[in-house]
Design an enzyme around this catalytic site. Sequence first.
Site, PDB file in Angstrom:
ATOM      1  CD  GLN A 184      -1.307  -0.040   3.671  1.00  0.00           C
ATOM      2  OE1 GLN A 184      -2.019  -1.028   3.714  1.00  0.00           O
ATOM      3  NE2 GLN A 184      -1.362   0.919   4.584  1.00  0.00           N
TER       4      GLN A 184
ATOM      5  N   GLY B 198      11.413  19.592  16.107  1.00  0.00           N
ATOM      6  CA  GLY B 198      12.368  20.035  17.122  1.00  0.00           C
ATOM      7  C   GLY B 198      12.295  19.189  18.364  1.00  0.00           C
TER       8      GLY B 198
ATOM      9  CD  GLU C 184      11.769  21.796  24.359  1.00  0.00           C
ATOM     10  OE1 GLU C 184      12.472  21.382  25.314  1.00  0.00           O
ATOM     11  OE2 GLU C 184      10.776  21.192  23.947  1.00  0.00           O
TER      12      GLU C 184
ATOM     13  CG  MET D 124       6.380  23.528  26.556  1.00  0.00           C
ATOM     14  SD  MET D 124       7.924  22.893  25.867  1.00  0.00           S
ATOM     15  CE  MET D 124       8.881  24.402  25.753  1.00  0.00           C
TER      16      MET D 124
END
Length: 605
Positions: A311, A337, A380, A446
Amino acid sequence: MRFRHRAAAGFATLLLPLAGLVGLASPAQAASTATATYTKASDWGTGFEGRWTVKNTGTTAISSWTVEWDFPSGTSVTSAWDADVTSAGTHWTAKNKSYNGSIAPGATVSFGFNGAGSGSPSNCKLNGDSCDGTTVPGDASPTAPGTPTASAVTDTSVKLTWSAATDDKGVKNYDVLRDGAKVATVTTTSYSDTGLTAGTDYSYTVRARDTADQTGPASGAVAVHTTGGTTPPTTGNKVKLGYFTEWGIYGRNYNVKNLVTSGSAAKITHINYAFGNVTGGQCAIGDSYADYDKAFTADQSVSGVADTWDQPLRGNFNQLRQLKAKYPNIKVLWSFGGWTWSGGFAQAAANPAAFAQSCYNLVEDPRWADVFDGIDIDWEYPNACGLSCDTSGAAAFKNLMSALRAKFGTGNLVTAATTADGSSGGKIDAADYAGAAQYVNWYNVMTYDFFGAWAAQGPTAPHSPLTSYSGIPTAGFTTADAMAKFKAKGVPANKLLIGIGFYGRGWTGVTQDAPGGTATGPAAGTYEQGIEDYKVLKTSCPATGAIAGTAYAHCGSNWWSYDTPATIAGKMTWAKNQGLGGAFFWEFSGDTAGGELVSAISNNL
């Protein structure tokens, strides 16, 4: 400050189910005497190692074997061992050596090779017979029918039509599958399914069967929502986003299908797929096998239909495609990242337009363009230190996001994960997040990993405090401080999402119940010291107290902090009162099998 490590991924055996049961003695035995399986053992970018395994599944010994396959143009065998490998154009043949031709019943023989190129084998044959497990000598399986079209949808029924499959000997009939289970077999290219439930989501696929009773691959899936029923719950304009990790399918055995079985898929609006790599100033594939190559079995698949070796798209990408067919409201972003790969952003920032072009080319690759609705950047940290230190300057992040928006346009989502360091002169102050805000749909702030056992002796502290408290180790390391600083700089509140960690951080050697105690090091964790999933902690170390809007637990000599359904409810109320755009979490596999943390976000936001 992020729990985003690829070390936990590991690598499972990369099986491509190219081979099925084939005959070796005579056509009468053609369906039950051997299998041949291809494994891509490793891939180093410019080449790869492949391995074939022949297994005798019969009751008599095999005296010799020959495996044949085709590679696409540009892919070739460069060296081989334990077999004599030859080629004629793109067709490759491997014959046993003198010492490994005989295979006893139940035994296996393997041979390997180094290859160049990126293609996968096709048209496998073992001793002259087809190796795909469904064919018989001299006859090919039917092709996949066209993706069904739904019409005449009512409270309890739907009409499906599809374009015909083809087969060298003719198509006999079609199986119609609802949510992966066969509901009918028809001889025409249409079917009306009845007896459905009002106001319910269904997913349909179709597969063909030829005159030799061989079943071909399933068609694409069509999503159907029957009319009537109760009004489905609405999410308003709040984002409810979860991260799905590419490596979770390995040791954690967490597949896209788990979003369905846990009930979480019905309670979210967005998924961030983590992570794509950032290298050489460009967006790049993170794990090609997990992303688009791994074959999922029927019980692992969202559709309930097993992947086939031939597939066009497999892996997590195809599973996300099936999920979106079942839940059309969900949007998927590809996140690039993360903690491990953020070092690549420095080079990307040197030429933002080239970086944006590379990302667009990858996200919009025709093989999976329909899977993704945008891009997320997880740097980060811009102009600050994470795993490595960046010195690109305060304007670099804004310039990067501007280039991405210019390339992806207004029809795609462009988002970013950001630091939550609200301390004076901290990471929020290091980059122009306010200037970049005009280019993003939202920031995933975060608001976790503020404190942890990287400070091995403590003091113990909750890793995701909502507000400050007496004795907090670092001023400004709270959700409230981070959001206040972003808003003070001019970032609109509705572009800020509160972050929830579906895990705890902990210490050992702790005698004090309340935060602020001393420790001797990180507590033991399943995948990493000092970290454990909520689904484990809720029973292994139940919460014994709460502080600053989050929970903590002291059990034996271990001290953990983590969010519970109750503390999440409080954080969602706070987020609504602050006018925030919604919530996100890291990551799905930390939740219970019933998705209780996702439910707490959804029910209270």
